[in-house]
Design an enzyme around this catalytic site. Structure first.
Site, PDB file in Angstrom:
ATOM      1  N   GLN A  23      -5.742  -0.908   0.996  1.00 39.72           N
ATOM      2  CA  GLN A  23      -5.867   0.431   0.400  1.00 39.72           C
ATOM      3  C   GLN A  23      -6.347   0.294  -1.043  1.00 39.72           C
ATOM      4  O   GLN A  23      -6.571   1.287  -1.716  1.00 39.72           O
ATOM      5  CB  GLN A  23      -4.512   1.126   0.411  1.00 39.72           C
ATOM      6  CG  GLN A  23      -3.952   1.309   1.802  1.00 39.72           C
ATOM      7  CD  GLN A  23      -2.491   1.733   1.763  1.00 39.72           C
ATOM      8  OE1 GLN A  23      -2.185   2.898   1.556  1.00 39.72           O
ATOM      9  NE2 GLN A  23      -1.590   0.795   1.955  1.00 39.72           N
ATOM     10  N   ASN A  24      -6.448  -0.947  -1.506  1.00 39.83           N
ATOM     11  CA  ASN A  24      -6.807  -1.165  -2.917  1.00 39.83           C
ATOM     12  C   ASN A  24      -8.313  -1.106  -3.116  1.00 39.83           C
ATOM     13  O   ASN A  24      -9.090  -1.351  -2.199  1.00 39.83           O
ATOM     14  CB  ASN A  24      -6.241  -2.505  -3.397  1.00 39.83           C
ATOM     15  CG  ASN A  24      -4.726  -2.486  -3.370  1.00 39.83           C
ATOM     16  OD1 ASN A  24      -4.132  -1.411  -3.356  1.00 39.83           O
ATOM     17  ND2 ASN A  24      -4.112  -3.646  -3.325  1.00 39.83           N
ATOM     18  N   ILE A  25      -8.689  -0.794  -4.346  1.00 39.02           N
ATOM     19  CA  ILE A  25     -10.102  -0.580  -4.680  1.00 39.02           C
ATOM     20  C   ILE A  25     -10.569  -1.642  -5.666  1.00 39.02           C
ATOM     21  O   ILE A  25     -11.595  -1.483  -6.316  1.00 39.02           O
ATOM     22  CB  ILE A  25     -10.277   0.834  -5.292  1.00 39.02           C
ATOM     23  CG1 ILE A  25      -9.356   1.034  -6.518  1.00 39.02           C
ATOM     24  CG2 ILE A  25      -9.977   1.915  -4.248  1.00 39.02           C
ATOM     25  CD1 ILE A  25      -9.634   2.320  -7.300  1.00 39.02           C
ATOM     26  N   ASP A  26      -9.787  -2.747  -5.790  1.00 41.63           N
ATOM     27  CA  ASP A  26      -9.970  -3.660  -6.920  1.00 41.63           C
ATOM     28  C   ASP A  26     -10.770  -4.926  -6.610  1.00 41.63           C
ATOM     29  O   ASP A  26     -10.962  -5.763  -7.497  1.00 41.63           O
ATOM     30  CB  ASP A  26      -8.603  -4.051  -7.504  1.00 41.63           C
ATOM     31  CG  ASP A  26      -7.656  -4.656  -6.454  1.00 41.63           C
ATOM     32  OD1 ASP A  26      -8.138  -5.266  -5.482  1.00 41.63           O
ATOM     33  OD2 ASP A  26      -6.430  -4.520  -6.623  1.00 41.63           O
ATOM     34  N   HIS A  86      -9.784   2.771   1.394  1.00 43.61           N
ATOM     35  CA  HIS A  86      -9.902   3.767   0.314  1.00 43.61           C
ATOM     36  C   HIS A  86     -11.136   3.495  -0.548  1.00 43.61           C
ATOM     37  O   HIS A  86     -11.222   3.978  -1.677  1.00 43.61           O
ATOM     38  CB  HIS A  86      -8.633   3.791  -0.553  1.00 43.61           C
ATOM     39  CG  HIS A  86      -7.447   4.392   0.159  1.00 43.61           C
ATOM     40  ND1 HIS A  86      -6.146   4.242  -0.267  1.00 43.61           N
ATOM     41  CD2 HIS A  86      -7.378   5.154   1.285  1.00 43.61           C
ATOM     42  CE1 HIS A  86      -5.329   4.881   0.557  1.00 43.61           C
ATOM     43  NE2 HIS A  86      -6.049   5.429   1.512  1.00 43.61           N
ATOM     44  N   ASN A  95       7.857  -6.856   0.336  1.00 38.32           N
ATOM     45  CA  ASN A  95       8.008  -5.762  -0.620  1.00 38.32           C
ATOM     46  C   ASN A  95       9.386  -5.899  -1.272  1.00 38.32           C
ATOM     47  O   ASN A  95      10.352  -6.217  -0.582  1.00 38.32           O
ATOM     48  CB  ASN A  95       7.924  -4.419   0.148  1.00 38.32           C
ATOM     49  CG  ASN A  95       7.625  -3.247  -0.758  1.00 38.32           C
ATOM     50  OD1 ASN A  95       8.198  -3.113  -1.832  1.00 38.32           O
ATOM     51  ND2 ASN A  95       6.720  -2.387  -0.317  1.00 38.32           N
TER      52      ASN A  95
END
Ligand code: NAD
Length: 266
Positions: free
Chosen positions: A102-105, A120, A237
């Protein structure tokens, strides 16, 4: 012990999906959006989390918009993969691994993972308003933009100077409007990444979810889809979540340990 059970599932799995959320990159210096120092504590998602809201904010309060962009871009521009990203890349030596993030990095790709679905989207891929690819941006270019924003946001003429600073990633060009290809609230999921992710999840033997609160839909449905298709689900987590085995701790600490327990090498 739960890590031994998780290690046994990894050893016997042919296809593994690693599903990652914001917590995956927390130890690379990028805060999750919902934690105490996260972006949404300082910038309301209703105002900054949609393209319409962001555009309105730019016109009405350009210094707040510049502050937001700086807070978003600066940590990502300076980030490096952590030991957790590297362990996920190393897992490819032992099984077929699909990373669904889900990360955009872009940190999974930088760590060496070869099959990454960014559901994402990506901050580093510039697209037109209708989603056509324009160009990729390097982390160094992103760092220059963040540095410029850091200077501009408390100075004069914030709006025009910000528009110049962000020109490599957003503006109007020969293709029309362009911007980073990221999914904001209310947008459709990135394709073909989302369809490919659902397919991978339904055909895996084991899914490891790392740093996901499972509060963001429809991404949050993926671990349940995997379970329904017969896969074992492991969660990494510090906070408890839905899983067959919960490994309580951080990504950079536990993922190398899990790999070592499964295959004898971090
Ligand atoms: P989220 O819903 O992805 O939840 C973050 C989770 O990470 C929480 O459950 C938290 O307990 C856990 N966590 C915190 N530190 C951890 C660590 N060191 N190791 C393992 N787990 C850890 O978080 P969000 O911030 O609300 O994100 C929403 C969406 O925003 C994401 O899905 C993503 O699209 C985007 N986002 C991306 C980045 C990035 O690209 N790095 C960062 C923040 C947010």
């Amino acid at each position: 012990m739960s890590i031994d059970l998780a290690a046994e599932w990894l050893r016997s799995a042919r296809k593994i999906v690693v599903f990652t959320g914001a917590g995956m990159s927390a130890e690379s210096g990028i805060s999750t959006f919902r934690d105490q120092e996260g972006l949404w504590q300082h910038f309301r998602p209703e105002e900054f989390g949609t393209w319409t809201g962001l555009t309105r904010m730019f016109l009405a309060h350009p210094e707040r918009a510049a502050d937001f962009l700086y807070a978003l871009l600066e940590p990502i521009a300076g980030a490096k993969p952590n030991a957790g990203h590297l362990a996920i890349a190393a897992l490819e030596r032992h099984a077929r691994v699909t990373v669904v993030t889900q990360n955009i990095d872009n940190l999974h790709q930088e760590a060496g993972s070869t099959l990454v679905h960014e559901v994402h989207g990506s901050l580093f891929e510039i697209v037109t308003q209708d989603g056509r690819f324009v160009r990729c941006v390097s982390r160094q270019e992103m760092a220059s933009i963040a540095t410029a924003l850091g200077r501009i946001r408390h100075g004069r003429c914030v709006l025009p100077r910000t528009l110049v600073a962000i020109r490599p990633i957003a503006g109007i060009g020969i293709h029309g409007r362009y911007r980073p290809g990221v999914v904001l609230f209310g947008d459709a999921m990135a394709e073909p990444a989302w369809g490919d992710s659902v397919d991978a999840v339904c055909h895996c033997d084991c899914l490891i979810q790392v740093g996901c609160s499972n509060a963001v839909y429809p991404a949050a449905t993926l671990p349940r889809e995997a379970k329904a298709a017969g896969a074992k689900v492991i969660a990494v987590n510090p906070e408890k979540g839905e899983a067959d085995v919960w490994l309580r701790g951080t990504a950079s600490d536990l993922l190398p340990k899990l790999l070592e327990a499964a295959f004898g090498s971090p």
